[in-house]
Design a protein around this motif. Structure first.
Motif, PDB file in Angstrom:
ATOM      1  N   GLU A  90       0.852  -1.195   0.000  1.00  0.00           N
ATOM      2  CA  GLU A  90       0.000   0.000   0.000  1.00  0.00           C
ATOM      3  C   GLU A  90       0.884   1.240   0.000  1.00  0.00           C
ATOM      4  O   GLU A  90       1.531   1.551   1.004  1.00  0.00           O
ATOM      5  CB  GLU A  90      -0.924   0.012   1.219  1.00  0.00           C
ATOM      6  N   ASP A  95      -5.280   2.877  -2.119  1.00  0.00           N
ATOM      7  CA  ASP A  95      -6.077   3.596  -1.123  1.00  0.00           C
ATOM      8  C   ASP A  95      -6.202   5.044  -1.585  1.00  0.00           C
ATOM      9  O   ASP A  95      -5.205   5.762  -1.678  1.00  0.00           O
ATOM     10  CB  ASP A  95      -5.399   3.517   0.249  1.00  0.00           C
ATOM     11  N   HIS A 109      -9.179   0.801  -1.465  1.00  0.00           N
ATOM     12  CA  HIS A 109      -9.650   1.413  -0.214  1.00  0.00           C
ATOM     13  C   HIS A 109     -10.219   2.797  -0.498  1.00  0.00           C
ATOM     14  O   HIS A 109      -9.577   3.601  -1.179  1.00  0.00           O
ATOM     15  CB  HIS A 109      -8.499   1.559   0.782  1.00  0.00           C
ATOM     16  N   GLU A 137     -12.428   2.729   4.499  1.00  0.00           N
ATOM     17  CA  GLU A 137     -11.443   2.801   5.588  1.00  0.00           C
ATOM     18  C   GLU A 137     -11.351   4.248   6.068  1.00  0.00           C
ATOM     19  O   GLU A 137     -10.748   5.094   5.418  1.00  0.00           O
ATOM     20  CB  GLU A 137     -10.077   2.326   5.084  1.00  0.00           C
TER      21      GLU A 137
HETATM   22 ZN    ZN Z   1      -5.760   1.706   3.260  1.00  0.00          ZN
END
Ligand code: ZN
Length: 288
Positions: free
Chosen positions: A152, A191, A217, A261
């Motif tokens: 990530e 994300d 995300h 998230e």
């Molecule tokens: Zn994340």
């Protein structure tokens, strides 16, 4: 592009989103009760309930895991520290396997000691070498276990203390170096909070392709953002064009869960947990 407006079958809840309100076993029940089909839990939440107990509860509730948070934190000042990190990552792989997670998310770490407030050196290139070596070693183990690793990239504001991999391009360069055949064993977690601003985002998502896109995300970027870690916004409340980026991800072949998230110490963590989950469902349908 999938139509999310009619139902929430592709919604996953990263369990940090309601971590202030409930322990993980309650989160499992509350998600299942609302027809949410997937979650992504954190290791400390799992440990607080007990790995076997929560694995059984998740199975009984029929929930999938869109990911498991998290491994990584590889850089260290000496060989013993690097070995401790590798040992911990192996345990994380084992836990993810027990929980039948889709992938283990890696937040790779920054300068050793920085997260605790006492950086031990200023050599970010050395930290990045530790990251590369750490992922390479963990990948061997994870491959045997059949557990994909998802790097990530974090927003560059976290380069010192949380992750010195800061763009999707950088994460994909690591994937190409360590898993050149794109076997599915190594990929990325996209994300939006971390990458929405990146001028190369669209091209790098296309480059990643289906084989590397392991997790997606979502939250929103608030203006102003009052806290760099714990002021993430609910989808629709900020400036990220979520549907546009989801379109890119799906064009590249991603067909998995959209994982909400949200770390929000002054807003969503202060609200009743049921209200937060109900809002996630509503915004998943209307704003993503
Ligand atoms: Zn994340």
């Amino acid at each position: 592009m999938r139509d999310f407006s009619a139902d929430h079958r592709w919604l996953s809840i990263n369990t940090a989103t309601v971590r202030a309100q409930w322990p993980l076993d309650r989160i499992v029940d509350e998600c299942a009760r609302r027809g949410i089909r997937a979650i992504s839990p954190w290791r400390d939440q799992v440990a607080a309930v007990g790995l076997e107990a929560i694995a059984q509860r998740i199975r009984a509730a029929g929930l999938a895991l869109s990911g498991y948070c998290r491994g990584g934190m590889f850089p260290a000042v000496d060989a013993a520290g690097r070995q401790r990190a590798l040992d911990d990552n192996r345990r994380a792989v084992d836990e993810a396997k027990t929980l039948n997670a889709a992938c283990l998310v890696l937040v790779v770490g920054g300068l050793p000691g920085a997260l605790a407030g006492t950086p031990r050196h200023k050599d970010i290139a050395a930290a990045r070498q530790d990251v590369r070596d750490g992922i390479a070693a963990t990948l061997e183990y994870a491959r045997q276990a059949g557990m994909p690793l998802a790097i990530e990239p974090l927003h560059p504001m976290y380069a010192a203390d949380r992750a010195c991999v800061n763009t999707l391009e950088q994460a994909l360069d690591l994937c190409d170096a360590l898993d050149p055949s794109a076997s599915g064993a190594l990929g990325v977690a996209v994300d939006l909070y971390h990458v929405w601003w990146d001028p190369k985002l669209q091209s790098q998502i296309a480059r990643a392709g289906k084989a590397r896109l392991l997790a997606f995300h979502v939250c929103d970027w608030l203006v102003p953002t009052r806290d760099l870690l714990n002021d993430r916004g609910m989808m629709g409340d900020g400036v990220i064009d979520i549907p546009r980026i989801r379109g890119w991800v799906e064009d590249a072949g991603f067909a998995g869960y959209s994982e909400v998230e949200i770390f929000s110490s002054e807003n969503w963590w202060k609200r009743e947990g049921g209200e937060v989950l109900d809002t996630c469902i509503e915004r998943h349908r209307s704003a993503t």
